[in-house]
Write a protein that holds these residues in place. Structure first.
Motif, mmCIF file in Angstrom:
data_model
loop_
_atom_site.group_PDB
_atom_site.id
_atom_site.type_symbol
_atom_site.label_atom_id
_atom_site.label_comp_id
_atom_site.label_asym_id
_atom_site.label_seq_id
_atom_site.Cartn_x
_atom_site.Cartn_y
_atom_site.Cartn_z
ATOM 1 N N LYS A 34 57.392 10.938 39.125
ATOM 2 C CA LYS A 34 58.472 10.773 40.132
ATOM 3 C C LYS A 34 59.371 11.175 40.283
ATOM 4 C CE LYS A 34 54.108 9.944 42.161
ATOM 5 N NZ LYS A 34 53.680 9.227 43.087
ATOM 6 N N GLN A 35 60.222 10.946 39.111
ATOM 7 C CA GLN A 35 61.430 11.117 39.176
ATOM 8 C C GLN A 35 62.557 12.822 39.547
ATOM 9 O OE1 GLN A 35 59.837 10.994 36.934
ATOM 10 N NE2 GLN A 35 60.549 10.949 35.251
ATOM 11 N N SER A 36 61.931 13.705 39.598
ATOM 12 C CA SER A 36 61.983 14.801 39.642
ATOM 13 C C SER A 36 61.099 16.149 39.754
ATOM 14 C CB SER A 36 63.612 15.454 39.131
ATOM 15 O OG SER A 36 62.940 15.523 37.122
ATOM 16 N N ALA A 37 61.403 17.077 40.061
ATOM 17 C CA ALA A 37 60.433 18.184 40.195
ATOM 18 C C ALA A 37 60.264 18.689 38.428
ATOM 19 C CB ALA A 37 60.932 19.954 40.846
ATOM 20 N N GLU A 38 61.176 18.735 37.574
ATOM 21 C CA GLU A 38 61.193 19.672 36.917
ATOM 22 C C GLU A 38 60.037 18.643 35.770
ATOM 23 O OE1 GLU A 38 61.646 22.805 35.834
ATOM 24 O OE2 GLU A 38 61.826 22.745 37.145
ATOM 25 N N ALA A 39 60.773 16.742 36.068
ATOM 26 C CA ALA A 39 60.182 16.130 34.489
ATOM 27 C C ALA A 39 58.517 16.309 35.054
ATOM 28 C CB ALA A 39 60.440 14.453 35.416
ATOM 29 N N TRP A 41 57.223 19.092 35.940
ATOM 30 C CA TRP A 41 57.086 20.196 35.650
ATOM 31 C C TRP A 41 56.013 20.132 34.322
ATOM 32 C CZ3 TRP A 41 53.927 24.509 35.185
ATOM 33 C CH2 TRP A 41 53.979 25.465 34.912
ATOM 34 N N VAL A 82 58.437 14.742 45.080
ATOM 35 C CA VAL A 82 59.425 15.356 44.279
ATOM 36 C C VAL A 82 59.396 17.263 44.254
ATOM 37 C CG1 VAL A 82 60.288 13.785 42.761
ATOM 38 C CG2 VAL A 82 58.740 15.321 41.976
ATOM 39 N N TRP A 83 57.909 17.369 44.500
ATOM 40 C CA TRP A 83 57.299 18.827 44.931
ATOM 41 C C TRP A 83 56.924 19.457 45.991
ATOM 42 C CZ3 TRP A 83 53.091 19.351 40.443
ATOM 43 C CH2 TRP A 83 53.797 20.140 39.339
#
Length: 296
Positions: A34-39, A41, A82-83
């Motif tokens: 949940k920390q970032s979009a790239e995480a 992904w 994040v998404w």
């Protein structure tokens, strides 16, 4: 023909290679970051790599929590903040080099049960997941029905009480505010029941606890209203219900069928069958694979 299937949700992301008969050749799963979009992904990419290393595939099907945007191949799951407008189709296609098909998790669940589960033989089917939230999807005339944007079948957000509670979707009085596991549990606690969650609530109802039984009657009354309304619009022949709350068995299904019989005033709704789902937590994966094969 094997298909790579992804099932994207707020709690977990799963990947599997699925054959034409709906059997999972290889399955992997990890918690949703949940920390970032790239995480998020990167976890998805790792799962794809693990699945394809175990068995090859010729196409990809994605079942995702919604909303989805089929026109641009993007997802904005309400439970993955994040998404938002994340271009999942393009990212997966770039990584795998395979054709990719996206669907909402509700329609994928319905399609999975239609092709390989409790819905085999039905032509007009509503699939429902009754759990932390309430999701749904439609198979109409034997084919998955996406609607205009890909979000058809969101029956959890049909209004059953215009003066009811605020829903996470921003609306008021949705069936999810009455019949989801957490909301039934909370209502029971407000009436003096001392249990902790929907699983305990179901056990208490099965043991004859009056408050727990009342909570299930209240929840199934709302569910029956939604099912009767959907059946009136779509002329259904079957409803398949899965999810954590559905594991309560006849504690849920017996009152649901009783109330539905009262709501089914029109002749073509009477006798509508309601059955438990068969595929469990794999329904989204099996349905995502079936979606890819159907579109191919």
């Amino acid at each position: 023909m094997n298909v790579l299937a992804l099932d994207i949700g707020g709690t977990k992301i799963a990947a599997a290679v699925v054959d034409e008969d709906g059997a999972l050749v290889h399955r992997v799963q990890l918690p949703t970051p949940k920390q970032s979009a790239e995480a998020a992904w990167q976890v998805t990419a790792d799962l794809i790599g693990q699945a394809l290393a175990a068995a090859p595939a010729s196409a990809v099907g994605i079942a995702s929590a919604g909303p989805v945007a089929l026109d641009i191949g993007a997802i904005s799951p309400v439970n993955i903040a994040v998404w938002q407008d994340f271009p999942i189709v393009d990212r997966v296609a770039e990584l795998t080099g395979l054709p990719v098909r996206l669907g909402g998790d509700g329609v994928c669940m319905a399609l999975g049960e239609h092709r390989h589960g409790a819905g085999r033989g039905a032509q007009f089917l509503l699939g429902m997941v009754v759990s932390t939230g309430i999701g749904g999807g439609l198979v109409l005339d034997g084919a998955p029905y996406d609607g205009r944007t890909g979000n058809a079948g969101h029956v959890g957000h049909m209004v059953v009480d215009p003066a009811g509670e605020l829903c996470v979707c921003g609306g008021t009085g949705c069936v999810e505010t009455v019949a989801s596991g957490p909301r039934m549990t909370r209502w029971a606690q407000q009436q003096g029941w001392v249990g902790a969650d929907a699983k305990e609530l179901a056990a208490a109802a099965a043991a004859g606890d009056a408050i727990a039984l009342a909570a299930f009657r209240r929840g199934t009354t709302a569910l029956a209203a939604v099912i009767a309304s959907t059946a009136a619009v779509c002329d259904l022949d079957l409803v398949v219900i899965g999810g954590g709350v559905a594991k309560a068995g006849e504690v849920l299904f017996a009152p649901l069928r009783t109330v539905l019989a009262r709501y089914a005033g029109l002749s073509f709704i009477r006798g509508l069958r309601i059955v438990p789902a068969e595929l469990g937590s794999d329904a989204g994966l099996v349905g995502a694979a079936a979606l890819a094969l159907h579109r191919e």
